[in-house]
Structures are given as C-alpha cells and as structure tokens.
Motif scaffolding. Sequence first.
Motif, PDB file in Angstrom:
ATOM      1  N   THR A  50     -70.338 -20.024   1.106  1.00 52.14           N
ATOM      2  CA  THR A  50     -68.872 -20.061   1.152  1.00 52.14           C
ATOM      3  C   THR A  50     -68.300 -20.527  -0.179  1.00 52.14           C
ATOM      4  O   THR A  50     -67.315 -19.973  -0.681  1.00 52.14           O
ATOM      5  CB  THR A  50     -68.400 -20.984   2.283  1.00 52.14           C
ATOM      6  OG1 THR A  50     -68.927 -20.518   3.528  1.00 52.14           O
ATOM      7  CG2 THR A  50     -66.891 -21.033   2.359  1.00 52.14           C
ATOM      8  N   TRP A  51     -68.891 -21.568  -0.763  1.00 55.69           N
ATOM      9  CA  TRP A  51     -68.421 -22.099  -2.055  1.00 55.69           C
ATOM     10  C   TRP A  51     -68.530 -21.036  -3.148  1.00 55.69           C
ATOM     11  O   TRP A  51     -67.604 -20.839  -3.929  1.00 55.69           O
ATOM     12  CB  TRP A  51     -69.242 -23.331  -2.405  1.00 55.69           C
ATOM     13  CG  TRP A  51     -68.936 -23.890  -3.757  1.00 55.69           C
ATOM     14  CD1 TRP A  51     -67.791 -24.508  -4.153  1.00 55.69           C
ATOM     15  CD2 TRP A  51     -69.803 -23.870  -4.889  1.00 55.69           C
ATOM     16  NE1 TRP A  51     -67.884 -24.873  -5.472  1.00 55.69           N
ATOM     17  CE2 TRP A  51     -69.112 -24.506  -5.962  1.00 55.69           C
ATOM     18  CE3 TRP A  51     -71.097 -23.404  -5.120  1.00 55.69           C
ATOM     19  CZ2 TRP A  51     -69.673 -24.665  -7.221  1.00 55.69           C
ATOM     20  CZ3 TRP A  51     -71.651 -23.571  -6.380  1.00 55.69           C
ATOM     21  CH2 TRP A  51     -70.948 -24.186  -7.407  1.00 55.69           C
ATOM     22  N   ALA A  54     -66.034 -18.215  -2.495  1.00 58.53           N
ATOM     23  CA  ALA A  54     -64.656 -18.633  -2.790  1.00 58.53           C
ATOM     24  C   ALA A  54     -64.376 -18.546  -4.288  1.00 58.53           C
ATOM     25  O   ALA A  54     -63.295 -18.115  -4.709  1.00 58.53           O
ATOM     26  CB  ALA A  54     -64.411 -20.046  -2.272  1.00 58.53           C
ATOM     27  N   ILE A  86     -61.008 -18.685   2.929  1.00 59.54           N
ATOM     28  CA  ILE A  86     -62.470 -18.511   2.904  1.00 59.54           C
ATOM     29  C   ILE A  86     -63.169 -19.770   3.408  1.00 59.54           C
ATOM     30  O   ILE A  86     -64.144 -19.695   4.176  1.00 59.54           O
ATOM     31  CB  ILE A  86     -62.919 -18.146   1.480  1.00 59.54           C
ATOM     32  CG1 ILE A  86     -62.392 -16.752   1.118  1.00 59.54           C
ATOM     33  CG2 ILE A  86     -64.441 -18.182   1.368  1.00 59.54           C
ATOM     34  CD1 ILE A  86     -62.673 -16.353  -0.305  1.00 59.54           C
ATOM     35  N   TRP A  87     -62.675 -20.950   3.006  1.00 57.88           N
ATOM     36  CA  TRP A  87     -63.314 -22.188   3.441  1.00 57.88           C
ATOM     37  C   TRP A  87     -63.128 -22.413   4.946  1.00 57.88           C
ATOM     38  O   TRP A  87     -64.039 -22.908   5.618  1.00 57.88           O
ATOM     39  CB  TRP A  87     -62.760 -23.373   2.655  1.00 57.88           C
ATOM     40  CG  TRP A  87     -63.509 -23.627   1.381  1.00 57.88           C
ATOM     41  CD1 TRP A  87     -63.110 -23.366   0.116  1.00 57.88           C
ATOM     42  CD2 TRP A  87     -64.820 -24.187   1.286  1.00 57.88           C
ATOM     43  NE1 TRP A  87     -64.081 -23.717  -0.783  1.00 57.88           N
ATOM     44  CE2 TRP A  87     -65.149 -24.235  -0.092  1.00 57.88           C
ATOM     45  CE3 TRP A  87     -65.753 -24.640   2.203  1.00 57.88           C
ATOM     46  CZ2 TRP A  87     -66.358 -24.719  -0.557  1.00 57.88           C
ATOM     47  CZ3 TRP A  87     -66.971 -25.136   1.747  1.00 57.88           C
ATOM     48  CH2 TRP A  87     -67.269 -25.180   0.381  1.00 57.88           C
ATOM     49  N   GLY A  90     -65.630 -20.104   6.578  1.00 56.42           N
ATOM     50  CA  GLY A  90     -66.993 -20.604   6.380  1.00 56.42           C
ATOM     51  C   GLY A  90     -67.300 -21.824   7.228  1.00 56.42           C
ATOM     52  O   GLY A  90     -68.392 -21.935   7.812  1.00 56.42           O
TER      53      GLY A  90
END
Length: 304
Positions: A50-51, A54, A86-87, A90
């Motif tokens: 996810t990071w 992003a 996105i976070w 996720g």
Amino acid sequence: MQTVPVAPGENFDTTVNTFATLQDQLVEMGEGIVRALPNMAIALVILVITWIFAKFAVKIADRLIGKTEMRPSLKNLVDTLVKLAIWILGLMIALTVMMPGLTPASLIAGLGIGAVAIGFAFQDIFENFLAGVLIMLREKMRIGDVIECDGITGKVEHITLRETYVRKLSGEVTLVPNSMLFKNPVEILTDVSQRRHEVLAGVSYDTDLDQAADVIRKAVESVDAVDNEKGIDVFACEFNSSSVDFNVRWWAGSSPRNGHESRDAVIRAIKRGLDDAGIEIPFPYITHTFKERVPMGTSPGEAA
C-alpha cells in the motif's frame, strides 16, 4: 451462626486450579498468536505494498495534473486525497486478512460509527479540515497572495488541510486555522497586479485651489511608478483647521512594497512641486482672540 471449617488442603487446591486456568488461557493466547502470525505477516506485506502503491499513485497524479493549469494548493489536495483513499483501502484489506471473521460490510459499518464518534471528539479539527478543502477548491487566494484577515496581514506561503501559513510583512510566520479564513472576510491585496493608493495634501487658505490642484496633478504624473493611463484624482475634500486638504489618488503596484514606494515618491513629488510653485503647505496655526483691548508698547520690552 455456624461456621463451616475449611480444610487447609482445599485453599491450596483452589489456588492451584486458578493458576492452572490462567496458564491454560496464556497458552491458548500464545497458540492463537502463533496461528495468526502468517496472517499478520501477510497484512504487513499488504501495508508495505500500500505504501509503495500510494507513492506511485501520487507521482502518476502529479504527472497528469502537471499538464493542466491547476493551482498548487489544489494539486496538494488531489495528492492528499489519492494517498488517503489508497491507505484506507489498504488498511481495510489488511484488517480483513488479520481477522478473517471481519467482513468488509461490518468493517465499513464500524468505520462509520467510529467516524461519528471521532467527529464529535475532534470537531474543531474536522472543521478546519473541511474549511481547508473548500479554500483549496475556490478560485481566489492563491499561494503568494498578500492577504489581510482579522488583523493578520501577510503573504500566503502554504495551504494545508488544517492551517494556512501566512508570512507577516515583518518576517514572522503565522499559522492561521483554515476555519478562521473561511468564516471571516479576507481582503486579498494582490488579487490584481495594480490597486489604487491615496494620500492627503494640504495647502493654505490663501491659495488658488485650481492652481494647487494642477500643480499636484502634474507632480503625481511625473512619478514613474504611477500608472497615468488609469487616471489621477485630485479632489478638494475638507476644510481643515489650518489648510484646505486634497485627496490625491493614483494607481500603482498592488503589493505592500509597491504601495510604500509609490506613496513615498508621490509625497516627495508633491512637496517639490508645491515648493517650486510658491504654494504653502501650512503647519497648524493658532489664532488668539481677545475680547478687550490689549495694551501694547512701542518697542520690545517696553511697558504699556
């Protein structure tokens, strides 16, 4: 009242049973953690992905936005919303993996209830957040504008979702809550490249006002910083205590620095023009009126 005797061995057995139950619970918890380790590892991998995703999504958004004429503050808002979306996705996937019994529907319902509770607890923070979004969406007040709001005057350096950085003309930076800028009137001094400035100029009562106005107008027209095409106004506006005052108005640069420079040049030019024309710029006069005759001597120091 009859007391039932308790054998010493019964207390010991109860204590042993308690410790045994606690030990069984700890062992069960440990086994549960061991069983959950694979799911926790997968959830951690999901967070790492996810990071990374992003960061790439923000870069892609910046490339797409870079081809448009979108304001910098609005670009920051788009980047923040992309990362936030996105976070959230996720984190929801990671929680579902860690707790298989947790369904997306129940997770969304829980997030909704939690959002309401957090909203009441942090009302001011969310108020500034929403105000920041609306400030970024509206057309006026760009980064670099000089603004005045509720006694604060300065240059807008940065706009975040919670606060706006305003650099005061004396050099200090003020962190202004966005709700304050959204609720109160904001005067944008540099919305356009030029604005009108004004100054008062006084002449004595024995002056020909038409001549004085003509001299003042020509003096202002000689200043390079003044935009003569937009016109110069010289209005006689007030009978003051010692002078007749003219309100002199002209157009020049809109920044505070431009205003100070043009006002300085205009005042110098008016003073020089009036002096050259022999027109007096009076200082305050005081007239004493006596109801009775005042005896006067014929020479200084002589008694009447």
